[in-house]
Design an enzyme around this catalytic site. Structure first.
Site, PDB file in Angstrom:
ATOM      1  N   LYS A 148      40.484  37.609  55.027  1.00  0.00           N
ATOM      2  CA  LYS A 148      41.938  37.415  54.878  1.00  0.00           C
ATOM      3  C   LYS A 148      42.369  37.546  53.410  1.00  0.00           C
ATOM      4  O   LYS A 148      43.425  38.096  53.116  1.00  0.00           O
ATOM      5  CB  LYS A 148      42.345  36.029  55.389  1.00  0.00           C
ATOM      6  CG  LYS A 148      42.432  35.960  56.896  1.00  0.00           C
ATOM      7  CD  LYS A 148      42.921  34.584  57.313  1.00  0.00           C
ATOM      8  CE  LYS A 148      42.831  34.406  58.807  1.00  0.00           C
ATOM      9  NZ  LYS A 148      42.985  33.015  59.216  1.00  0.00           N
ATOM     10  N   TYR A 169      32.404  40.402  52.973  1.00  0.00           N
ATOM     11  CA  TYR A 169      32.779  40.534  51.552  1.00  0.00           C
ATOM     12  C   TYR A 169      32.909  42.011  51.174  1.00  0.00           C
ATOM     13  O   TYR A 169      33.929  42.440  50.634  1.00  0.00           O
ATOM     14  CB  TYR A 169      31.715  39.850  50.699  1.00  0.00           C
ATOM     15  CG  TYR A 169      31.961  39.885  49.208  1.00  0.00           C
ATOM     16  CD1 TYR A 169      33.035  39.204  48.645  1.00  0.00           C
ATOM     17  CD2 TYR A 169      31.099  40.575  48.361  1.00  0.00           C
ATOM     18  CE1 TYR A 169      33.248  39.220  47.269  1.00  0.00           C
ATOM     19  CE2 TYR A 169      31.297  40.588  46.987  1.00  0.00           C
ATOM     20  CZ  TYR A 169      32.371  39.909  46.439  1.00  0.00           C
ATOM     21  OH  TYR A 169      32.575  39.919  45.081  1.00  0.00           O
ATOM     22  N   THR A 181      36.963  27.773  45.944  1.00  0.00           N
ATOM     23  CA  THR A 181      35.665  27.833  45.258  1.00  0.00           C
ATOM     24  C   THR A 181      35.833  27.589  43.767  1.00  0.00           C
ATOM     25  O   THR A 181      34.848  27.510  43.050  1.00  0.00           O
ATOM     26  CB  THR A 181      34.981  29.202  45.474  1.00  0.00           C
ATOM     27  OG1 THR A 181      35.852  30.231  44.979  1.00  0.00           O
ATOM     28  CG2 THR A 181      34.697  29.441  46.945  1.00  0.00           C
ATOM     29  N   LYS A 193      54.746  45.176  43.154  1.00  0.00           N
ATOM     30  CA  LYS A 193      55.746  46.204  43.498  1.00  0.00           C
ATOM     31  C   LYS A 193      57.163  45.737  43.141  1.00  0.00           C
ATOM     32  O   LYS A 193      57.906  46.450  42.457  1.00  0.00           O
ATOM     33  CB  LYS A 193      55.643  46.495  44.989  1.00  0.00           C
ATOM     34  CG  LYS A 193      56.668  47.457  45.516  1.00  0.00           C
ATOM     35  CD  LYS A 193      56.434  47.679  46.996  1.00  0.00           C
ATOM     36  CE  LYS A 193      57.681  48.230  47.659  1.00  0.00           C
ATOM     37  NZ  LYS A 193      57.512  48.369  49.111  1.00  0.00           N
ATOM     38  N   ASN A 205      43.906  28.287  45.116  1.00  0.00           N
ATOM     39  CA  ASN A 205      43.922  27.206  46.116  1.00  0.00           C
ATOM     40  C   ASN A 205      42.689  26.304  45.986  1.00  0.00           C
ATOM     41  O   ASN A 205      42.464  25.459  46.844  1.00  0.00           O
ATOM     42  CB  ASN A 205      44.018  27.775  47.536  1.00  0.00           C
ATOM     43  CG  ASN A 205      42.759  28.503  47.940  1.00  0.00           C
ATOM     44  OD1 ASN A 205      41.899  28.756  47.101  1.00  0.00           O
ATOM     45  ND2 ASN A 205      42.649  28.836  49.209  1.00  0.00           N
ATOM     46  N   ASP A 246      47.858  29.271  48.141  1.00  0.00           N
ATOM     47  CA  ASP A 246      46.925  30.068  48.937  1.00  0.00           C
ATOM     48  C   ASP A 246      47.548  31.452  49.099  1.00  0.00           C
ATOM     49  O   ASP A 246      48.562  31.606  49.787  1.00  0.00           O
ATOM     50  CB  ASP A 246      46.721  29.401  50.310  1.00  0.00           C
ATOM     51  CG  ASP A 246      45.750  30.177  51.182  1.00  0.00           C
ATOM     52  OD1 ASP A 246      45.441  31.351  50.852  1.00  0.00           O
ATOM     53  OD2 ASP A 246      45.300  29.621  52.195  1.00  0.00           O
ATOM     54  N   PHE A 260      35.423  30.942  38.067  1.00  0.00           N
ATOM     55  CA  PHE A 260      34.539  31.255  36.936  1.00  0.00           C
ATOM     56  C   PHE A 260      35.160  32.345  36.041  1.00  0.00           C
ATOM     57  O   PHE A 260      35.539  32.085  34.893  1.00  0.00           O
ATOM     58  CB  PHE A 260      33.164  31.661  37.490  1.00  0.00           C
ATOM     59  CG  PHE A 260      32.311  32.473  36.577  1.00  0.00           C
ATOM     60  CD1 PHE A 260      32.079  32.077  35.266  1.00  0.00           C
ATOM     61  CD2 PHE A 260      31.715  33.647  37.026  1.00  0.00           C
ATOM     62  CE1 PHE A 260      31.287  32.834  34.409  1.00  0.00           C
ATOM     63  CE2 PHE A 260      30.918  34.402  36.184  1.00  0.00           C
ATOM     64  CZ  PHE A 260      30.712  34.009  34.882  1.00  0.00           C
TER      65      PHE A 260
HETATM   66  P1  NAD Z   1      34.919  32.163  41.867  1.00  0.00           P
HETATM   67  O1  NAD Z   1      34.595  31.736  43.256  1.00  0.00           O
HETATM   68  O2  NAD Z   1      34.493  31.307  40.721  1.00  0.00           O
HETATM   69  O3  NAD Z   1      36.478  32.414  41.717  1.00  0.00           O
HETATM   70  C1  NAD Z   1      37.296  32.825  42.787  1.00  0.00           C
HETATM   71  C2  NAD Z   1      38.578  32.014  42.740  1.00  0.00           C
HETATM   72  O4  NAD Z   1      39.460  32.446  43.788  1.00  0.00           O
HETATM   73  C3  NAD Z   1      38.334  30.511  42.965  1.00  0.00           C
HETATM   74  O5  NAD Z   1      38.947  29.761  41.950  1.00  0.00           O
HETATM   75  C4  NAD Z   1      38.954  30.241  44.335  1.00  0.00           C
HETATM   76  O6  NAD Z   1      39.405  28.918  44.490  1.00  0.00           O
HETATM   77  C5  NAD Z   1      40.058  31.289  44.351  1.00  0.00           C
HETATM   78  N1  NAD Z   1      40.525  31.609  45.704  1.00  0.00           N
HETATM   79  C6  NAD Z   1      39.776  31.932  46.793  1.00  0.00           C
HETATM   80  N2  NAD Z   1      40.566  32.125  47.861  1.00  0.00           N
HETATM   81  C7  NAD Z   1      41.840  31.931  47.432  1.00  0.00           C
HETATM   82  C8  NAD Z   1      43.122  31.988  48.074  1.00  0.00           C
HETATM   83  N3  NAD Z   1      43.237  32.289  49.380  1.00  0.00           N
HETATM   84  N4  NAD Z   1      44.229  31.723  47.346  1.00  0.00           N
HETATM   85  C9  NAD Z   1      44.127  31.408  46.034  1.00  0.00           C
HETATM   86  N5  NAD Z   1      42.947  31.350  45.372  1.00  0.00           N
HETATM   87  C10 NAD Z   1      41.819  31.595  46.067  1.00  0.00           C
HETATM   88  O7  NAD Z   1      34.313  33.647  41.715  1.00  0.00           O
HETATM   89  P2  NAD Z   1      34.198  34.574  40.426  1.00  0.00           P
HETATM   90  O8  NAD Z   1      32.759  34.848  40.223  1.00  0.00           O
HETATM   91  O9  NAD Z   1      35.013  34.079  39.311  1.00  0.00           O
HETATM   92  O10 NAD Z   1      34.842  35.929  40.992  1.00  0.00           O
HETATM   93  C11 NAD Z   1      36.177  36.302  40.696  1.00  0.00           C
HETATM   94  C12 NAD Z   1      36.457  37.692  41.267  1.00  0.00           C
HETATM   95  O11 NAD Z   1      35.584  38.641  40.673  1.00  0.00           O
HETATM   96  C13 NAD Z   1      36.247  37.784  42.783  1.00  0.00           C
HETATM   97  O12 NAD Z   1      37.260  38.618  43.323  1.00  0.00           O
HETATM   98  C14 NAD Z   1      34.901  38.465  42.914  1.00  0.00           C
HETATM   99  O13 NAD Z   1      34.806  39.198  44.106  1.00  0.00           O
HETATM  100  C15 NAD Z   1      34.884  39.354  41.689  1.00  0.00           C
HETATM  101  N6  NAD Z   1      33.499  39.649  41.262  1.00  0.00           N
HETATM  102  C16 NAD Z   1      32.762  38.705  40.590  1.00  0.00           C
HETATM  103  C17 NAD Z   1      31.458  39.011  40.221  1.00  0.00           C
HETATM  104  C18 NAD Z   1      30.611  38.036  39.428  1.00  0.00           C
HETATM  105  O14 NAD Z   1      29.483  38.380  39.069  1.00  0.00           O
HETATM  106  N7  NAD Z   1      31.070  36.850  39.114  1.00  0.00           N
HETATM  107  C19 NAD Z   1      30.908  40.256  40.562  1.00  0.00           C
HETATM  108  C20 NAD Z   1      31.672  41.151  41.282  1.00  0.00           C
HETATM  109  C21 NAD Z   1      32.981  40.858  41.618  1.00  0.00           C
END
Ligand code: NAD
Length: 315
Positions: free
Chosen positions: A91, A145, A36, A105, A33, A56, A12
């Site tokens: 992880k 988390y 989600t 780095k 990967n 990944d 997202f």
């Molecule tokens: P999302 O689930 O839409 O996006 C996360 C992405 O990470 C996905 O595309 C997923 O496929 C990818 N991903 C997960 N594990 C992976 C891996 N091992 N290797 C490669 N890709 C991997 O979530 P989002 O809402 O877009 O959140 C993005 C970031 O922002 C996250 O780190 C989340 O913790 C942080 N965040 C979001 C919010 C929010 O309100 N949306 C609030 C606080 C923090």
């Protein structure tokens, strides 16, 4: 032209960030990967400077090109996802963050960690400034988390202090906009889906718990401003306008012109009672503050995402 790596770029927030960076003339390497995220979030991106790699990041990551900026967003982010993927969530926060800090780095790139307001847990002070250390239950269902992100912050500061890596940490508060998944369990996509189907909106508890909601364009402005700064300390990015869940449900019904009623269900375990960012630091060091009101952002979300996607009919 500088090169940005965006982990989680098919998610997202990541997909919106990729679009913005490309519009600013950067080259973007998106690592995801698709756990989600979805290719659907990036299929419209046709810019020549964009490349998707199905990677990944919990495994070692190799990038041949010179890299200038690493935006590290990959992580399950909604409670439904990290309940389903608890070990993976830990992880990604640990191994995944190590690997991406290693890339920063060796490439001498600036690194930005996407952390979260969840590091504050169920906060004892309100609103939450960055120097508040939080009140987190490490063994509750949200612990995987919250603690993964807290560890990732500690790791980021260690790479900065010990290894001299140029790092930034953003603590993101609830953000919404197009490309949220209709069934990801978070309040805004759930309420929008229910409202657009004229079904009852399910509010947890009595709806008096508060949240603050930031529109995605404002959030992306904040991420880019922080990356372009020289700040190393965590910075809250979110919208300080605070709403009860009851008020949010009423606003969604009004903006969407829905006929839905509101019903009440049991509160999930460790659901925080309040959540509101203190954004003084972002205002002071980045000159950043959100510009889009909740009603305006909800209307834009409906317009840009479209009814079918918000109701999950095309998931
Ligand atoms: P999302 O689930 O839409 O996006 C996360 C992405 O990470 C996905 O595309 C997923 O496929 C990818 N991903 C997960 N594990 C992976 C891996 N091992 N290797 C490669 N890709 C991997 O979530 P989002 O809402 O877009 O959140 C993005 C970031 O922002 C996250 O780190 C989340 O913790 C942080 N965040 C979001 C919010 C929010 O309100 N949306 C609030 C606080 C923090």
């Amino acid at each position: 032209m500088s090169t940005c790596v965006v982990t989680g770029g098919a998610g997202f927030l990541g997909s919106h960030l990729c679009e913005r960076l490309l519009a600013q003339g950067h080259r973007v390497i998106c690592l995801d990967n698709l756990d989600t995220g979805s290719l659907r979030n990036i299929e419209h991106i046709r810019a020549g400077g964009f490349e998707f790699r199905n990677v990944d990041i919990t495994e070692p990551v190799e990038i041949e090109e010179q890299v200038d900026f690493v935006y590290h967003l990959a992580s399950p982010a909604s409670p439904i996802d990290y309940a389903r993927l608890p070990l993976h969530t830990l992880k990604v926060g640990s191994y995944g963050t190590h690997h991406m800090l290693g890339v920063a780095k060796f490439k001498r790139a600036r690194f930005l960690l996407a952390s979260t307001s969840e590091v504050y847990g169920d906060p004892q002070i309100h609103p939450q400034p960055e120097n508040y250390w939080g009140h987190v239950n490490p063994i509750g269902p949200r612990g995987v988390y919250d603690e993964a992100k807290r560890y990732a912050e500690a790791l980021t500061m260690a790479y900065h202090r010990q290894q001299g890596v140029d790092t930034a940490i953003v603590r993101i508060f609830n953000t919404y906009g197009s490309r949220m998944r209709a069934h990801d369990g978070r309040a805004i996509p759930t309420f929008l889906r229910q409202a657009l189907q004229n079904r009852p909106l399910t509010v947890f508890g009595d709806g008096s718990q508060t949240r603050s909601f930031c529109y995605v364009d404002d959030l992306v402005n904040g991420l880019v401003a922080l990356m372009e700064s020289d700040a190393h300390q965590p910075v809250n990015i979110g919208n300080p306008d605070e709403y009860t869940l009851q008020q949010l449900a009423e606003t969604v019904i009004e903006v969407s012109g829905s006929k839905s009623e509101i019903v009440y269900e049991a509160l999930p375990t460790d659901d925080p009672q309040v959540r509101q960012p203190d954004i003084s630091r972002a205002r002071e060091i980045l000159g950043w503050e959100p510009e889009v009101s909740l009603a305006d952002g909800l209307a834009r979300t409906i317009e840009t995402a479209g009814r079918e996607r918000l109701t999950g009919e095309t998931d």
